[in-house]
Design a protein around this motif. Sequence first.
Motif, PDB file in Angstrom:
ATOM      1  N   GLY A  85      -8.923 -31.241 -35.246  1.00  0.00           N
ATOM      2  CA  GLY A  85      -8.768 -30.275 -34.159  1.00  0.00           C
ATOM      3  C   GLY A  85      -9.791 -29.170 -34.295  1.00  0.00           C
ATOM      4  O   GLY A  85     -10.329 -28.921 -35.371  1.00  0.00           O
ATOM      5  N   LYS A  86     -10.075 -28.504 -33.188  1.00  0.00           N
ATOM      6  CA  LYS A  86     -11.033 -27.402 -33.246  1.00  0.00           C
ATOM      7  C   LYS A  86     -10.780 -26.426 -32.094  1.00  0.00           C
ATOM      8  O   LYS A  86     -10.285 -26.799 -31.026  1.00  0.00           O
ATOM      9  CB  LYS A  86     -12.464 -27.919 -33.180  1.00  0.00           C
ATOM     10  CG  LYS A  86     -12.800 -28.708 -31.928  1.00  0.00           C
ATOM     11  CD  LYS A  86     -14.200 -29.282 -32.010  1.00  0.00           C
ATOM     12  CE  LYS A  86     -14.507 -30.122 -30.753  1.00  0.00           C
ATOM     13  NZ  LYS A  86     -15.850 -30.734 -30.823  1.00  0.00           N
ATOM     14  N   ILE A  87     -11.093 -25.213 -32.366  1.00  0.00           N
ATOM     15  CA  ILE A  87     -11.081 -24.153 -31.348  1.00  0.00           C
ATOM     16  C   ILE A  87     -12.435 -23.457 -31.450  1.00  0.00           C
ATOM     17  O   ILE A  87     -12.794 -22.949 -32.524  1.00  0.00           O
ATOM     18  CB  ILE A  87      -9.956 -23.137 -31.580  1.00  0.00           C
ATOM     19  CG1 ILE A  87      -8.586 -23.833 -31.524  1.00  0.00           C
ATOM     20  CG2 ILE A  87     -10.025 -22.024 -30.547  1.00  0.00           C
ATOM     21  CD1 ILE A  87      -7.436 -22.903 -31.844  1.00  0.00           C
ATOM     22  N   ILE A  88     -13.195 -23.447 -30.363  1.00  0.00           N
ATOM     23  CA  ILE A  88     -14.514 -22.817 -30.392  1.00  0.00           C
ATOM     24  C   ILE A  88     -14.638 -21.820 -29.243  1.00  0.00           C
ATOM     25  O   ILE A  88     -13.956 -21.947 -28.209  1.00  0.00           O
ATOM     26  CB  ILE A  88     -15.642 -23.865 -30.307  1.00  0.00           C
ATOM     27  CG1 ILE A  88     -15.554 -24.644 -28.984  1.00  0.00           C
ATOM     28  CG2 ILE A  88     -15.594 -24.815 -31.485  1.00  0.00           C
ATOM     29  CD1 ILE A  88     -16.728 -25.594 -28.776  1.00  0.00           C
ATOM     30  N   ARG A  89     -15.507 -20.861 -29.433  1.00  0.00           N
ATOM     31  CA  ARG A  89     -15.772 -19.834 -28.414  1.00  0.00           C
ATOM     32  C   ARG A  89     -17.283 -19.716 -28.275  1.00  0.00           C
ATOM     33  O   ARG A  89     -17.992 -19.380 -29.229  1.00  0.00           O
ATOM     34  CB  ARG A  89     -15.173 -18.494 -28.836  1.00  0.00           C
ATOM     35  CG  ARG A  89     -15.531 -17.319 -27.943  1.00  0.00           C
ATOM     36  CD  ARG A  89     -14.783 -17.352 -26.636  1.00  0.00           C
ATOM     37  NE  ARG A  89     -15.148 -16.225 -25.771  1.00  0.00           N
ATOM     38  CZ  ARG A  89     -14.589 -15.987 -24.602  1.00  0.00           C
ATOM     39  NH1 ARG A  89     -13.635 -16.808 -24.141  1.00  0.00           N
ATOM     40  NH2 ARG A  89     -14.951 -14.950 -23.884  1.00  0.00           N
ATOM     41  N   MET A  90     -17.802 -20.039 -27.085  1.00  0.00           N
ATOM     42  CA  MET A  90     -19.241 -19.928 -26.820  1.00  0.00           C
ATOM     43  C   MET A  90     -19.583 -18.517 -26.366  1.00  0.00           C
ATOM     44  O   MET A  90     -18.709 -17.764 -25.915  1.00  0.00           O
ATOM     45  CB  MET A  90     -19.641 -20.947 -25.762  1.00  0.00           C
ATOM     46  CG  MET A  90     -19.442 -22.398 -26.219  1.00  0.00           C
ATOM     47  SD  MET A  90     -19.946 -23.619 -24.987  1.00  0.00           S
ATOM     48  CE  MET A  90     -18.634 -23.422 -23.761  1.00  0.00           C
ATOM     49  N   ASN A  91     -20.859 -18.177 -26.473  1.00  0.00           N
ATOM     50  CA  ASN A  91     -21.268 -16.818 -26.122  1.00  0.00           C
ATOM     51  C   ASN A  91     -21.102 -16.529 -24.630  1.00  0.00           C
ATOM     52  O   ASN A  91     -20.964 -15.388 -24.208  1.00  0.00           O
ATOM     53  CB  ASN A  91     -22.717 -16.566 -26.555  1.00  0.00           C
ATOM     54  CG  ASN A  91     -23.681 -17.509 -25.848  1.00  0.00           C
ATOM     55  OD1 ASN A  91     -23.324 -18.635 -25.507  1.00  0.00           O
ATOM     56  ND2 ASN A  91     -24.918 -17.058 -25.628  1.00  0.00           N
ATOM     57  N   GLU A  92     -21.128 -17.602 -23.800  1.00  0.00           N
ATOM     58  CA  GLU A  92     -20.905 -17.454 -22.368  1.00  0.00           C
ATOM     59  C   GLU A  92     -20.489 -18.803 -21.800  1.00  0.00           C
ATOM     60  O   GLU A  92     -20.726 -19.846 -22.412  1.00  0.00           O
ATOM     61  CB  GLU A  92     -22.177 -16.958 -21.670  1.00  0.00           C
ATOM     62  CG  GLU A  92     -23.358 -17.885 -21.800  1.00  0.00           C
ATOM     63  CD  GLU A  92     -24.587 -17.350 -21.068  1.00  0.00           C
ATOM     64  OE1 GLU A  92     -24.437 -16.398 -20.303  1.00  0.00           O
ATOM     65  OE2 GLU A  92     -25.673 -17.916 -21.278  1.00  0.00           O
ATOM     66  N   PRO A  93     -19.903 -18.803 -20.605  1.00  0.00           N
ATOM     67  CA  PRO A  93     -19.515 -20.066 -19.997  1.00  0.00           C
ATOM     68  C   PRO A  93     -20.747 -20.913 -19.692  1.00  0.00           C
ATOM     69  O   PRO A  93     -21.837 -20.401 -19.438  1.00  0.00           O
ATOM     70  CB  PRO A  93     -18.795 -19.650 -18.717  1.00  0.00           C
ATOM     71  CG  PRO A  93     -18.421 -18.228 -18.926  1.00  0.00           C
ATOM     72  CD  PRO A  93     -19.480 -17.639 -19.809  1.00  0.00           C
ATOM     73  N   LEU A  94     -20.577 -22.211 -19.683  1.00  0.00           N
ATOM     74  CA  LEU A  94     -21.638 -23.116 -19.259  1.00  0.00           C
ATOM     75  C   LEU A  94     -21.684 -23.136 -17.730  1.00  0.00           C
ATOM     76  O   LEU A  94     -20.639 -23.172 -17.070  1.00  0.00           O
ATOM     77  CB  LEU A  94     -21.386 -24.524 -19.805  1.00  0.00           C
ATOM     78  CG  LEU A  94     -21.392 -24.670 -21.334  1.00  0.00           C
ATOM     79  CD1 LEU A  94     -21.118 -26.123 -21.718  1.00  0.00           C
ATOM     80  CD2 LEU A  94     -22.720 -24.206 -21.919  1.00  0.00           C
TER      81      LEU A  94
END
Length: 450
Positions: free
Chosen positions: A69-78
């Motif tokens: 499992g993973k939870i990630i947060r990008m710097n901005e939406p794609l």
Amino acid sequence: MKKINLTFALISILLSGVINAQSLSLQDALSLMENNNGKLKGYERQTEAAEYGIKAAQGLYLPQVTMSGKIIRMNEPLALNFNKYKYGLSHLLKLNPNILGDWKIPFQDPTIMTLQADLKWPIFTGGKIKAANNAAKIKRDLAQAESDKVKSQLISEVSTRYFQVQLAKEAVKVREQAKEAAEKHLYNAEQLEKNGMIAAVEKMQAETAVADALRELQGAEKDVSLAEAALLGALNIENIPEELSTPLFEINLLKPLEYYQQQAKENYPEIAKAKLKKQLAEQDVALKKSKFMPDIALVGSKYLLTENLPITEPDWYVGIGMQVDIFTGLKNKQEYKQAIAMSESVDLLQAQAEKDIQTLVKKQYTEILKQQEQLESLKKNESFAEELVRVREKAFYEGFAKSTDVVDANLYMASIKMKKLKALFEMDKALAEMLETCGLSSSLTQYITK
């Protein structure tokens, strides 16, 4: 759990009964060793551990399912940015581009959470899994062989120390008899001196004989203490019962030399281990050879939980995957050659060990026969010694022999008895060693005749 505790309780009661008994047989001593010796227990645990290794290797045949499992947060939406087209259109229509709004369209939230299960089921590995399973079984057999070797060594050790105690105790009896004979002779010498029938020096020689006999007896008693201490260490107990009920014994059930040589060839611990190492080397060759073959497996994946899953990711998939080493810097080739060389070296070592062991068994067997011959000869000498003591004592009492004649006769009698005991001990020791060499240590007590 209650059943296990009850079993341990019963074993403890039984062992306690053996230790607290008034006598201890060789079989009892060997049982104590088997239950108390930490070294043997350690090797038995290694065999048990190897059993788990077999079960672990068997698992390689089964599908492997993993979960991640993973939870990630990008710097901005794609997002897809079409603003350049917006400016081109606004210029063509001669409009303010701001009227057309923002043509940057987001399609993926910056926070993504997934929980997925992955499946991999090998269907062809070129023999890797089979070789791993075979190797695990051989390692278990090697661990068992090592445990058997240690057990055989301990049987020989305990048996030898047990009979050392018996030898020492019998030696004390011989020295006590010699002391009593010396004291009897001294008494006779004193009476004859009082009557003026012998010179004072004759009585002095008798006194010296008593002192010598006492010194020999004290030394024999110390030997008993030392022998018992060695046996205590081998059995890992605090004290030894007063009586050891298995005496030094003559070997009357010896089989032909060829039988023991054949048993040694098949069962000698080091040869048995060499055979297993040869099998292990063969599995290593198969394993190294399999590295030239591709690995093929069924693969699959399924998302169990998702949050903002990218649209490019499928919810699940199944398929067949393949992996093969194309170039490893010749590592696989060299390891394969190494495995073959190791297998050949084991063959050479085993062949030499089989030759050497035949010589060792013959030496041990010949030692038993030698001691048997010694014993038969000493039995005849003992009869002569008894008659010599009788004749010398009578002659001394009648004034036809000196004190030294009687002393020498008694010393000769004691030496014959000690040599008989030593021959019995060396015979029993050689038997224990030969049976250890043949991998037949557990049959030692079968040679003890009543």
